[in-house]
Design a protein around this motif. Structure first.
Motif, short mmCIF file in Angstrom:
data_model
loop_
_atom_site.label_atom_id
_atom_site.label_comp_id
_atom_site.label_asym_id
_atom_site.label_seq_id
_atom_site.Cartn_x
_atom_site.Cartn_y
_atom_site.Cartn_z
N VAL A 105 -12.00 -42.59 -135.60
CA VAL A 105 -12.47 -41.22 -135.81
C VAL A 105 -12.03 -40.37 -134.62
O VAL A 105 -12.47 -40.61 -133.49
N PRO A 106 -11.16 -39.37 -134.83
CA PRO A 106 -10.76 -38.53 -133.70
C PRO A 106 -11.92 -37.65 -133.24
O PRO A 106 -12.74 -37.19 -134.04
N LEU A 107 -11.98 -37.41 -131.93
CA LEU A 107 -13.02 -36.57 -131.35
C LEU A 107 -12.40 -35.37 -130.67
O LEU A 107 -11.25 -35.43 -130.22
N PRO A 108 -13.12 -34.26 -130.56
CA PRO A 108 -12.59 -33.10 -129.84
C PRO A 108 -12.23 -33.47 -128.40
O PRO A 108 -12.94 -34.24 -127.75
N GLY A 109 -11.12 -32.95 -127.93
CA GLY A 109 -10.70 -33.24 -126.56
C GLY A 109 -9.74 -34.40 -126.44
O GLY A 109 -9.33 -34.77 -125.34
N ASP A 135 -16.98 -48.29 -130.73
CA ASP A 135 -16.37 -48.19 -129.39
C ASP A 135 -15.89 -46.76 -129.19
O ASP A 135 -15.16 -46.21 -130.04
N VAL A 136 -16.29 -46.13 -128.09
CA VAL A 136 -15.91 -44.74 -127.80
C VAL A 136 -14.90 -44.75 -126.67
O VAL A 136 -15.11 -45.39 -125.63
N ASN A 137 -13.80 -44.02 -126.86
CA ASN A 137 -12.73 -43.98 -125.86
C ASN A 137 -12.37 -42.54 -125.54
O ASN A 137 -12.46 -41.65 -126.40
N THR A 138 -11.90 -42.30 -124.32
CA THR A 138 -11.55 -40.94 -123.89
C THR A 138 -10.14 -40.55 -124.26
O THR A 138 -9.79 -39.37 -124.16
N GLY A 139 -9.31 -41.48 -124.64
CA GLY A 139 -7.92 -41.16 -124.94
C GLY A 139 -7.14 -40.83 -123.68
O GLY A 139 -7.32 -41.46 -122.63
N GLY A 198 -15.41 -39.08 -119.84
CA GLY A 198 -16.31 -40.02 -120.50
C GLY A 198 -17.50 -39.33 -121.14
O GLY A 198 -17.84 -39.59 -122.30
N MET A 199 -18.14 -38.43 -120.39
CA MET A 199 -19.31 -37.75 -120.92
C MET A 199 -18.95 -36.85 -122.09
O MET A 199 -19.68 -36.79 -123.08
N LYS A 200 -17.81 -36.16 -122.01
CA LYS A 200 -17.39 -35.28 -123.10
C LYS A 200 -17.16 -36.08 -124.38
O LYS A 200 -17.59 -35.68 -125.46
N ALA A 201 -16.47 -37.21 -124.25
CA ALA A 201 -16.21 -38.03 -125.44
C ALA A 201 -17.51 -38.61 -126.00
O ALA A 201 -17.71 -38.67 -127.21
N ASN A 202 -18.41 -39.02 -125.11
CA ASN A 202 -19.67 -39.61 -125.55
C ASN A 202 -20.56 -38.60 -126.28
O ASN A 202 -21.19 -38.91 -127.28
N VAL A 203 -20.62 -37.38 -125.76
CA VAL A 203 -21.43 -36.35 -126.41
C VAL A 203 -20.85 -36.02 -127.79
O VAL A 203 -21.59 -35.90 -128.78
N ALA A 204 -19.53 -35.92 -127.88
CA ALA A 204 -18.90 -35.63 -129.17
C ALA A 204 -19.16 -36.76 -130.17
O ALA A 204 -19.45 -36.51 -131.35
N PRO A 217 -17.02 -45.07 -120.29
CA PRO A 217 -17.63 -45.13 -118.96
C PRO A 217 -18.09 -43.75 -118.49
O PRO A 217 -17.40 -42.75 -118.65
N MET A 218 -19.31 -43.73 -117.92
CA MET A 218 -19.87 -42.50 -117.37
C MET A 218 -20.91 -42.88 -116.34
O MET A 218 -21.40 -44.02 -116.32
N PRO A 219 -21.28 -41.98 -115.46
CA PRO A 219 -22.31 -42.31 -114.46
C PRO A 219 -23.64 -42.68 -115.13
O PRO A 219 -24.02 -42.09 -116.15
N LYS A 220 -24.33 -43.62 -114.55
CA LYS A 220 -25.59 -44.08 -115.12
C LYS A 220 -26.63 -42.96 -115.20
O LYS A 220 -27.47 -42.94 -116.10
N ARG A 221 -26.53 -42.01 -114.30
CA ARG A 221 -27.49 -40.91 -114.29
C ARG A 221 -27.37 -40.02 -115.54
O ARG A 221 -28.27 -39.25 -115.86
N ASP A 222 -26.22 -40.10 -116.23
CA ASP A 222 -26.00 -39.26 -117.42
C ASP A 222 -26.56 -39.88 -118.70
O ASP A 222 -26.50 -39.25 -119.77
N ARG A 223 -27.10 -41.09 -118.60
CA ARG A 223 -27.59 -41.76 -119.81
C ARG A 223 -28.74 -40.98 -120.46
O ARG A 223 -28.80 -40.88 -121.69
#
Length: 346
Positions: free
Chosen positions: A233-237, A253-257, A265-271, A295-301
């Motif tokens: 599934v393509p994501l924005p960005g 599985d989420v990837n940033t491309g 990482g956070m942008k892909a995860n939110v999308a 991958p993203m900082p643990k504080r962003d969970r």
């Protein structure tokens, strides 16, 4: 294609319905094949045997076996009214419940749950009072434990239409509730794709209803379905997520491309989180779902979990967000409310 469009057509010889909002496929319904028990069908079943340690009993259905959870006081050979609650996994019993619901576009009758209720989406107090009085009149003389819920579509319906619908559903419910003697039998068939679309997608009212033969092709629905059948599934960005069902769970599985920026990482995860409910709904996937976010900082969970909760709010299929595992995966459980799209179209 702007606006809310309901498209009614057929797919591989079976009735199908698509909900398209601003050019994006939001929901898809396809009639099942054969006479297998489908969600919302009501049966008279016969208790077969208890499953100790699993908190339920097997029941006999016409040509199938059902599993009824959290019951007591049932004896083998006893007849019981049950309703199918979801799609059965391959090789497993059909999930059923004794809590019956009789649904129409305007109302829901609730045996065993008394009371007259109006959808909270109807906020005008005078209208709520009028609808409650209308329901009280239509339900006068009914069994004390037969409740009714007036759905949000009543807000734009005429009083006579609502009263007629209530009386019809009451007649159906009362006829079924006394039909308790005999062997396994189908009492109320499951609604088809077109009926479900009319019932559940009419509020808010669609901007267009396309029901001519070939409407799927004319509105690009067939191409949208092909995209849903793709694992990726393509994501924005530029990122993407891969959705792979297995027998045990749904792995995502989420990837940033190609994006290598610190916030990628956070942008892909939110999308991915925002689109996840739609993807699971369209694909007909449920059960345990495990997401390996980028991958993203643990504080962003905590922020990402807020996005997930907002995305799943209002979903028709019951979903429990379990949270993070020690290995950093995210787990959730979604009710299997329909058969997987890949099985319906294979």
């Amino acid at each position: 294609m702007k606006g809310r469009v309901v498209v009614l057509d057929s797919l591989r010889g079976r009735a199908a319905a698509a909900l398209v909002v601003d050019g994006q496929l939001e929901d898809l319904l396809i009639d099942g094949e054969g006479e297998a028990p489908a969600p919302e069908a009501i049966y008279r079943a016969v208790v077969d045997r208890q499953m100790k340690g699993q908190g339920g009993v097997f029941v006999k259905l016409p040509g199938a076996t059902g599993f009824l959870r959290q019951v007591s006081g049932l004896a083998p050979g006893q007849s019981v009214l049950v309703q199918v609650t979801g799609a059965a996994e391959p090789g497993k019993a059909v999930p059923v419940t004794t809590r019956l619901l009789f649904k129409s576009r305007l109302c829901i009758l609730t045996p065993g749950a008394p009371g007259l209720n109006v959808s909270r989406r109807i906020r005008e107090e005078d209208l709520r009072e009028e609808l409650t009085a209308l329901a009280a009149e239509a339900m006068q003389g009914a069994a004390p434990d037969l409740g009714a819920i007036l759905r949000s579509a009543c807000e734009s319906a005429e009083a006579e239409e609502i009263a007629t619908d209530l009386r019809a559903m009451r007649d159906l419910a009362e006829a079924v509730l006394v039909d308790t003697k005999g062997g396994p039998e189908l009492l109320v068939d499951a609604p088809g794709a077109h009926e479900l679309a009319w019932r559940d997608w009419s509020d808010p009212a669609p901007d267009e209803v396309a029901e001519a033969e070939g409407s799927f092709a004319a509105h690009g629905v067939e191409e949208m379905i092909d995209a849903v059948l793709d694992f990726e599934v393509p994501l924005p960005g530029g990122g993407h997520m891969v959705i792979e069902p297995t027998r045990a769970l749904v792995a995502i599985d989420v990837n940033t491309g190609a994006d290598t920026s610190p916030a990628a990482g956070m942008k892909a995860n939110v999308a991915a989180a925002r689109d996840l409910p739609r993807q699971l709904r369209l694909r007909g996937l449920g059960g345990q779902v495990v997401v390996d976010f980028a991958p993203m900082p643990k504080r962003d969970r905590a922020t990402l979990e807020q996005v997930l909760r907002a995305a799943f709010r209002g979903e028709a299929a019951e979903t429990s967000l379990a949270g993070w595992t020690p290995l950093g995966l995210y787990e959730l459980v979604r009710k299997r409310d329909r058969a997987p799209l890949s099985e319906l179209l294979r």
